[in-house]
Design an enzyme around this catalytic site. Structure first.
Site, short mmCIF file in Angstrom:
data_model
loop_
_atom_site.label_atom_id
_atom_site.label_comp_id
_atom_site.label_asym_id
_atom_site.label_seq_id
_atom_site.Cartn_x
_atom_site.Cartn_y
_atom_site.Cartn_z
CE LYS A 6 -3.83 2.04 2.72
NZ LYS A 6 -4.68 1.87 3.93
CB SER A 81 -8.10 3.57 2.99
OG SER A 81 -7.18 2.99 3.90
CB SER A 105 -8.19 0.88 6.04
OG SER A 105 -8.93 2.07 5.92
#
Lengths: 413, 478
Positions: A6, A81, A105
């Site tokens: 990420k 997210s 997330s």
């Protein structure tokens, strides 16, 4: 092992943007501890993954750069997210990925994309070099095809770090070792506050199916109550935004990242830079957080929220006196359509209603597939555990996964 | 109407740790701009603070030295504001739960002792520096130097117990002396390693309620502190007497004009939005931490002065001068240990040594004359090998060259002549040269003894032992 990261984890010499215009060209001169540990263990860092800007969002639609699609249905969001992380694993673009979880997330996108996502106990994985959204809630963790991979990755990621004062100084067990020990006699708590109106019928059915399967494997279920659950979303949006308003103050155009210098004076530069650099959701949360910390409001908002947070934590302490793990749906619904909730932040916030308490309490939680909707969208099951007891979570998850076999299904791309 | 002044001081002291409060960067003063920085103190994305244990130890020492109660648990907090010298957009400080509280120090002002309360001591990080108008190309550009960012500070907040400008100066000097004695701060106000803000208000004499306070900033010397407070008392008194109201504000002292000027009013004050720093755990201070700090603490100035007076039987004035600096006191004590005669040593240290140190702008720790060398010189005087007058000359030579007394005395042939035969010859010569004076002396003008001694000293280039010469003259002329 080819792993993608990420884009919130700093990678030395490689652009780390947090999916924000503010950091569009930011190249950190240091590795985050998580990335360093992965590299040291021989992982190949494949690349960086899309996300909601500064991890603020539940659909990855808040990325400043592009949208990420759900591999099971490209008209749907992958969740967020860590949407890029979940979608990349589901689509087979990498063996596994790393995400972060502040209010769900990791778990919510894992649920939407039909993969396994684990948020460890707060402090189990170092936050050094992981760009902060809400420091007291953020935690990095793996997103993988199955439970075994999650255990193996956690083995590499976990452990205390002298660079992170909040990392827990406790030995790291071999999480892969006890996976096959079964769930006989394991007490699974079912919190009544999580099976509520608004929970999608198909989601409820799939989760109940999972409960039955675990019982069939020898686990026992027990009803538990987490009475302060209804305040969790409110508490979260006060605590997380307050911390975010402070954490994001460093993006001011002075030292690195974007600088918009067409306005007069220092204040003009600050305003222009932050106006251009941040997206709408980030600005919204900075404003909310600034407000809740302001003189005259602190006691009623931030302080009160911190107090209620303690109550939420206490709920879990009480519940874990009666059970070993808690089982809930990960999200009230399967993946929603792109654009469906963009205009309504409040509805968007509610998609994290089941995952937020776990961060407030600092306990470990994971999501794994437990079925599909009639439209073919994955449904996620959430397991919550005692602090530092990721091993029990993984064992229960592995037992269910091996019986159910959902992890073997791949999207047709 | 008579007014009473109420003053409280907030003193910031930079701690002399090798590294910064939350990262491993050096803290050396005067290094090239931005050469002592790293991702942590630059506030780069994702980095985290880790507390410097030594800074905590230093802060604890100060807390103990000023009689504070140390809180077992204290909490770091973020003070949020935007400024280019503050890379994170917040300063890590301590707010509602500081390291230590409720202390005091006793100060002496104009001969009377006063106890000044210490409200609290907390730890925080320093900000960087802005250099205005020094940019290479752009007109009006400001440069940012972040070397100082993250340097550990302690803030020592006094109770509003101070009543006069002189008392404020005495208090600040006492705080500085303690810090310097503990060797946790160099106490340099010009370089900013010791900084002071003052809260000043006035109220009618006898009134219990506090008046509206003004915060004064930018006083980087004892003199400026005094000037600023004096100016402020006058200003506030004038305002009140002419029927105006003093408004709560922060005022900046302008040393060149000797006045204070409004910087911001209460309405314009920052809302710092303090909240607990989530990147650091609460600071837990154990008994062992306190014991460690206590056990390595030196004797403090007040206690040392009292001991010097008692142990060495020297005047309070001497003791005050000798204990003003810890290393000077050490020098004195070492010298006394080697030589004895505490008052003689005191005279030499306060006289010749301090004079030369001042003239050469040297610190006692850089003194070329060591206690061993001083003691050796004093022994030569005591044994009558050289005169006291010659010793001063020798001392100056020792100071400038670093050599020891004996080698200088030998080289220059300064050894005192104490041989009676040799002196008798010189006395005879002097008597022979001055028959008139001899007659006058014998007629009763015995004051002329000094004249004959002088003649002998002149003839021997000052090397004759004056005591012996006097005796010989008396004997021969009687």
């Amino acid at each position: 092992m080819p792993i993608a990261i990420k884009d919130i984890f700093c990678t030395r010499g490689v652009k780390t943007t947090c999916s924000s215009r503010m950091l569009a060209n930011f190249v950190p001169p240091y590795d985050s501890t998580v990335v360093k540990r992965l590299k040291d263990a021989g992982a190949v860092i494949l690349g960086k993954l899309n996300m909601d800007e500064f991890a603020m969002g539940s659909s990855t639609e808040n990325s400043a750069f592009f949208k990420t699609l759900n591999p099971w249905d490209t008209s749907c969001v992958p969740g967020g997210s860590s949407g890029g992380s979940a979608a990349a694993v589901a689509a087979g673009l990498c063996a596994a990925s790393i995400g972060t979880d502040t209010g769900g997330s990791i778990r919510q996108p894992a649920s939407f994309c039909g993969v396994v996502g684990l948020k460890p106990t707060y402090g189990r994985v170092s936050r050094y070099g992981m760009i902060a959204f809400a420091s007291s809630l953020d935690q990095g963790g793996p997103i993988t095809k199955d439970v075994t991979d999650a255990a193996m990755l956690l083995n590499v990621m976990a452990g205390s770090d002298p660079l992170d004062s909040t990392s827990v100084d406790a030995p790291v067990p071999d999480y892969a070792r006890g996976l096959k020990d079964g769930v006989k006699g394991l007490k699974i708590g079912i919190p009544k506050e999580y099976f509520i109106e608004g929970l999608d019928r198909e989601v409820e059915g799939a989760v109940n199916g999972a409960i039955d399967a675990l019982k069939a494997s020898g686990a026992e279920t027990v009803g538990v109550s987490l009475p302060h659950t209804e305040y969790a979303v409110g508490v979260y949006y006060l605590v997380a935004t307050a911390e975010a308003s402070s954490n994001l103050a460093r993006y001011d155009g002075v030292k690195y990242g974007l600088r918009v210098d067409n306005a007069a004076g220092l204040l003009g530069m600050y305003r222009a830079t932050r106006d251009r650099g941040f997206g709408a959701e980030v600005k919204r949360r900075i404003m909310l957080g600034t407000y809740s910390l302001s003189a005259g409001y602190y006691d009623a908002y931030y302080k009160k929220a911190s107090e209620v947070r303690t109550l939420v934590k206490r709920d879990f302490d009480e519940a874990f006196k009666k059970c070993d793990v808690i089982l809930t749906p990960t999200s009230p619904t399967a993946a929603f359509r792109l654009g469906e909730k963009v205009a309504d932040p409040l509805t968007m916030y509610l998609s994290d209603i089941f995952t937020i308490s776990c961060n407030l309490a600092g306990i470990p939680g994971m999501s794994l597939p437990c079925g599909f909707t009639s439209k073919g969208l994955p449904i996620g099951l959430q397991l919550l555990g005692r602090p530092m007891d990721e091993a029990t979570l993984l064992r229960a998850a592995y037992t269910y996964e091996q019986g159910a076999g959902w992890h073997k299904k791949r999207p047709a791309l | 109407m008579k007014y009473e002044t109420v003053i409280g001081l907030e003193v910031h002291a930079q701690l002399l740790t090798d590294s910064k409060l939350f990262c491993g960067c050096r803290t050396r003063f005067g290094a090239g701009p931005n050469t002592q920085v790293c991702p942590v103190c630059l506030g780069m994305p994702g980095v985290l603070p880790v507390l410097n244990a030594k800074a905590m130890d230093y802060a604890l020492k100060m807390a103990l030295a000023v009689n504070c109660a140390v809180n077992k648990k204290s909490v770091f907090a973020r003070k949020n504001y935007f400024y280019p010298d503050l890379p994170k957009g917040y300063q890590i400080s301590q707010y509602s739960e500081p390291l230590a509280e409720k202390g005091f120090i006793d100060i002496e002002n104009l001969g009377s002792a006063r106890r000044i309360g210490i409200t609290r001591i907390h730890m925080e990080e320093d900000a960087g520096k802005l250099l205005h108008g020094e940019g290479p190309d752009e007109e009006g550009a400001s440069l940012v130097d972040l070397n100082r960012t993250g340097v550990p500070l302690i803030e020592i907040v006094s109770e509003p117990d101070i009543r006069t400008p002189d008392e404020a100066v005495s208090y600040l000097k006492a705080i500085r002396d303690i810090l310097v004695y503990l060797e946790i701060c160099d106490g340099n106000m010009q370089e900013g390693s010791l900084r002071c803000d003052a809260n000043v208000s006035i109220r009618p004499a006898g009134e219990k309620k506090l008046g509206t306070k003004i915060e004064l900033k930018n006083m980087n010397s004892f003199k400026f502190l005094k000037d600023a407070v004096v100016y402020e008392i006058d200003r506030q008194t004038e305002a009140v007497e002419s029927g105006e109201r003093v408004i709560q504000e922060t005022r900046l002292f302008d040393p060149s004009a000797g006045v204070t000027r409004s910087m911001r009013t209460k309405e314009e004050a920052h809302d710092y939005r303090y909240f607990p720093e989530p990147d650091l755990l609460p600071l837990i201070v154990g008994e062992d931490d306190i014991e460690k700090a206590r056990s390595s603490m030196p004797e403090l100035p007040a206690g040392k002065k009292a001991r010097f007076i008692k142990e060495y039987s020297i005047p309070a004035y001497d003791a005050g001068v000798l204990t003003a600096h810890r290393r000077l006191a050490d020098f004195y004590e070492s010298s006394v240990r080697l030589f004895g005669e505490p008052k003689t040593v005191s005279n030499w240290v306060m006289g010749e040594l301090l004079r030369l140190l001042n003239e050469h702008s040297k610190d006692i720790t850089d003194s070329p004359v060591t206690p061993e060398k001083l003691a050796a010189l004093l022994k030569l005087v005591k044994n009558g090998d050289i005169s006291g007058k010659a010793a001063k000359e020798v001392f100056e030579e020792m100071f400038t060259t670093g050599r020891d007394a004996a080698s200088i005395v030998n080289e220059k042939g300064m050894t005192q002549i104490s041989d009676e035969g040799e002196l008798a010859r010189a006395v005879d010569e002097a008597i022979g040269r001055n028959p008139d004076s001899v007659e006058k002396y014998r007629a009763g003008k015995t004051k002329l003894l000094g004249f004959f001694v002088g003649e002998v000293l002149k003839a021997t280039k000052g090397r004759a032992n004056p005591g012996l010469v006097a005796e010989l003259v008396k004997k021969k002329l009687s």
